[in-house]
Design a protein around this motif. Structure first.
Motif, mmCIF file in Angstrom:
data_model
loop_
_atom_site.group_PDB
_atom_site.id
_atom_site.type_symbol
_atom_site.label_atom_id
_atom_site.label_comp_id
_atom_site.label_asym_id
_atom_site.label_seq_id
_atom_site.Cartn_x
_atom_site.Cartn_y
_atom_site.Cartn_z
ATOM 1 N N SER A 235 0.737 -1.002 0.028
ATOM 2 C CA SER A 235 -0.054 -0.173 0.058
ATOM 3 C C SER A 235 0.849 1.175 -0.013
ATOM 4 C CB SER A 235 -0.882 -0.030 1.226
ATOM 5 O OG SER A 235 -1.760 1.188 1.147
ATOM 6 N N PHE A 236 2.099 1.078 0.571
ATOM 7 C CA PHE A 236 2.938 2.197 0.770
ATOM 8 C C PHE A 236 3.742 2.560 -0.445
ATOM 9 C CE2 PHE A 236 7.244 4.056 1.726
ATOM 10 C CZ PHE A 236 6.925 5.365 1.943
ATOM 11 N N LEU A 237 3.928 1.314 -1.166
ATOM 12 C CA LEU A 237 4.617 1.202 -2.405
ATOM 13 C C LEU A 237 3.752 1.997 -3.525
ATOM 14 C CD1 LEU A 237 6.763 -1.903 -2.705
ATOM 15 C CD2 LEU A 237 7.361 0.255 -2.003
ATOM 16 N N ASN A 238 2.456 1.828 -3.504
ATOM 17 C CA ASN A 238 1.559 2.642 -4.420
ATOM 18 C C ASN A 238 1.715 4.327 -4.187
ATOM 19 O OD1 ASN A 238 0.016 0.566 -5.960
ATOM 20 N ND2 ASN A 238 -1.093 0.098 -4.186
ATOM 21 N N VAL A 239 1.985 4.584 -3.104
ATOM 22 C CA VAL A 239 2.304 5.921 -2.836
ATOM 23 C C VAL A 239 3.556 6.477 -3.431
ATOM 24 C CG1 VAL A 239 2.584 7.889 -1.052
ATOM 25 C CG2 VAL A 239 0.841 6.003 -0.680
ATOM 26 N N VAL A 240 4.736 5.687 -3.166
ATOM 27 C CA VAL A 240 5.911 5.812 -3.515
ATOM 28 C C VAL A 240 6.145 5.821 -5.216
ATOM 29 C CG1 VAL A 240 8.260 5.162 -3.703
ATOM 30 C CG2 VAL A 240 7.238 4.763 -1.636
ATOM 31 N N ILE A 241 5.005 4.906 -5.895
ATOM 32 C CA ILE A 241 5.309 4.615 -7.444
ATOM 33 C C ILE A 241 4.568 5.921 -7.853
ATOM 34 C CG2 ILE A 241 4.295 3.507 -9.117
ATOM 35 C CD1 ILE A 241 4.607 0.807 -7.294
ATOM 36 N N HIS A 242 3.367 6.400 -7.147
ATOM 37 C CA HIS A 242 2.735 7.580 -7.634
ATOM 38 C C HIS A 242 3.363 8.854 -7.525
ATOM 39 C CE1 HIS A 242 -0.905 9.911 -8.759
ATOM 40 N NE2 HIS A 242 -0.595 10.593 -7.727
ATOM 41 N N ARG A 243 3.782 9.002 -6.293
ATOM 42 C CA ARG A 243 4.448 10.381 -5.968
ATOM 43 C C ARG A 243 5.841 10.676 -6.210
ATOM 44 N NH1 ARG A 243 1.312 12.077 -0.349
ATOM 45 N NH2 ARG A 243 -0.855 11.718 -0.890
ATOM 46 N N LEU A 244 6.743 9.678 -6.031
ATOM 47 C CA LEU A 244 8.169 10.054 -6.402
ATOM 48 C C LEU A 244 8.601 10.729 -7.660
ATOM 49 C CD1 LEU A 244 10.839 9.848 -4.973
ATOM 50 C CD2 LEU A 244 11.255 7.502 -5.479
ATOM 51 N N ILE B 241 -9.125 9.627 1.595
ATOM 52 C CA ILE B 241 -9.261 8.185 1.898
ATOM 53 C C ILE B 241 -8.843 8.007 3.286
ATOM 54 C CG2 ILE B 241 -8.544 5.715 1.365
ATOM 55 C CD1 ILE B 241 -7.669 6.826 -1.674
ATOM 56 N N SER B 242 -9.660 7.503 4.080
ATOM 57 C CA SER B 242 -9.639 7.187 5.524
ATOM 58 C C SER B 242 -8.917 5.845 5.322
ATOM 59 C CB SER B 242 -11.052 7.069 6.081
ATOM 60 O OG SER B 242 -11.738 6.016 5.556
ATOM 61 N N ALA B 243 -8.550 5.476 7.023
ATOM 62 C CA ALA B 243 -7.811 4.485 7.198
ATOM 63 C C ALA B 243 -8.636 2.984 6.739
ATOM 64 C CB ALA B 243 -7.424 4.432 8.715
ATOM 65 N N ILE B 244 -9.698 3.186 7.050
ATOM 66 C CA ILE B 244 -10.612 2.148 6.789
ATOM 67 C C ILE B 244 -10.516 1.665 5.305
ATOM 68 C CG2 ILE B 244 -12.813 2.910 6.961
ATOM 69 C CD1 ILE B 244 -11.940 -0.587 8.500
ATOM 70 N N GLU B 245 -10.719 2.694 4.592
ATOM 71 C CA GLU B 245 -10.772 2.484 3.113
ATOM 72 C C GLU B 245 -9.484 2.246 2.571
ATOM 73 O OE1 GLU B 245 -12.906 5.921 1.072
ATOM 74 O OE2 GLU B 245 -13.064 6.723 3.325
ATOM 75 N N ASN B 246 -8.371 2.182 3.213
ATOM 76 C CA ASN B 246 -6.942 2.022 2.591
ATOM 77 C C ASN B 246 -6.333 0.608 3.240
ATOM 78 O OD1 ASN B 246 -5.122 2.841 1.056
ATOM 79 N ND2 ASN B 246 -3.823 4.051 2.775
ATOM 80 N N VAL B 247 -7.400 -0.355 3.582
ATOM 81 C CA VAL B 247 -6.822 -1.639 4.017
ATOM 82 C C VAL B 247 -6.377 -2.391 2.863
ATOM 83 C CG1 VAL B 247 -7.475 -3.923 5.157
ATOM 84 C CG2 VAL B 247 -8.203 -1.626 6.074
ATOM 85 N N PRO B 248 -5.213 -3.189 2.616
ATOM 86 C CA PRO B 248 -4.847 -3.612 1.272
ATOM 87 C C PRO B 248 -5.808 -4.561 0.839
ATOM 88 C CG PRO B 248 -2.765 -3.203 3.003
ATOM 89 C CD PRO B 248 -4.116 -2.901 3.792
ATOM 90 N N VAL B 249 -6.004 -4.535 -0.421
ATOM 91 C CA VAL B 249 -6.834 -5.549 -1.151
ATOM 92 C C VAL B 249 -8.085 -5.484 -0.576
ATOM 93 C CG1 VAL B 249 -6.975 -7.999 -2.100
ATOM 94 C CG2 VAL B 249 -4.790 -6.740 -1.639
#
Length: 294
Positions: A27-36, A84-92
């Motif tokens: 889930s964090f890598l999605n952020v890295v891939i998009h933002r970096l 996006i809330s924490a509950i909406e960010n649970v992987p998969v």
């Protein structure tokens, strides 16, 4: 220590824990891939302004711009801006529960997000199973996480950020000071040879055609793989990545009508070959050498 003993007593507990951690990291890598890449682009633009228009840079201090990094702002729907809330960010699971759509505006969420999470989780669990409860497993997992991020960033942008490739290279040399994967001599030679091999290919191709066949990020990624796995794995990595890249390139031309001169990122194939070498490099090398005549 008690947790480690529990992992050793019940190996599948260790593998399951690794899988769950891998999903969260995915889930964090999605952020890295998009933002970096966006962060890199903003930095380049700022540097150009400072060099070409220093007076404009002085009148527009960096502190006036909204913060944008891997932590802030919060992740939001690109269609409606819903945070996006924490509950909406649970992987998969969140993706499945929401039916692949934004909770607020019902815009579709790209399948890539849960795919990256699932891939990272499965690879993490597999590496944990392969290496067992060892230091090798811990560092191999970090290696794989970096490969996943680099694969998707390169596929999206044809960039392999120094912010990932260079720390990956130095970490590979550091972990091998104790011979974790290979001896330090093999790691150092692997890093140097990995860079120089593709550097020579780059210049040979450029002198022959006048075109640049690959980027410097590819040199650094192969150098990092050499630092982790030693120079002995480089022929296997180069052979596998070139073979897969050729097949995918030809398939793209035939099936999708892709332009023969279109830019094809090489990083994903290097990363895939690096993962194969991490897991099966030694037996594959032994098999290959055993088939050589003489």
């Amino acid at each position: 220590m008690e947790l480690i003993e529990a992992f050793r007593a019940v190996p599948w507990f260790f593998v399951g824990t690794a899988l769950v951690v891998g999903l969260m990291v995915g889930s964090f890598l999605n952020v890295v891939i998009h933002r970096l890449p966006k962060m890199m682009d903003a930095e380049w633009r700022q540097q150009c302004i400072e060099f070409l228009h220093p007076e404009q840079a002085e009148n527009s201090p960096a502190g006036d711009k909204p913060r944008y990094n891997l932590v802030v702002p919060r992740s939001a729907c690109p269609s409606c801006g819903h945070n996006i809330s924490a509950i909406e960010n649970v992987p998969v699971l969140s993706y499945l529960f929401l039916g692949g759509r934004c909770k607020a505006c019902r815009a579709p969420i790209g399948l890539r997000y849960p795919a990256v999470e699932a891939l990272t989780g499965l690879l993490t669990g597999f590496v944990a199973w392969h290496f067992g409860v060892t230091w090798s497993a811990l560092f191999a997992i970090v290696f794989v996480w970096a490969l996943v991020a680099l694969t998707f960033i390169d596929a999206d942008t044809t960039l392999l950020p120094d912010d990932i490739t260079l720390p990956l290279l130095w970490l590979g040399l550091m972990v091998n000071t104790g011979g974790l994967f290979v001896d330090l001599r093999s790691a150092v030679i692997g890093a140097v040879a990995g860079y120089l091999i593709l550097w020579l290919v780059f210049w040979a191709f450029k002198l022959a055609t006048g075109k640049e066949g690959m980027g410097y990020g590819d040199f650094k990624l192969l150098a990092a793989i050499g630092a982790w796995l030693g120079w002995q794995t480089l022929p296997l990595v180069i052979l596998l990545s070139a073979a897969v890249g050729t097949v995918v390139g030809i398939a793209g031309i035939i099936l999708k009508g892709r332009d023969k001169g279109a830019k094809l990122p090489f990083g994903p194939y290097l990363a895939a070959a690096g993962f194969i070498a991490l897991i099966w490099g030694q037996p594959l090398n032994m098999w290959y050498l055993g088939r050589m005549p003489g």
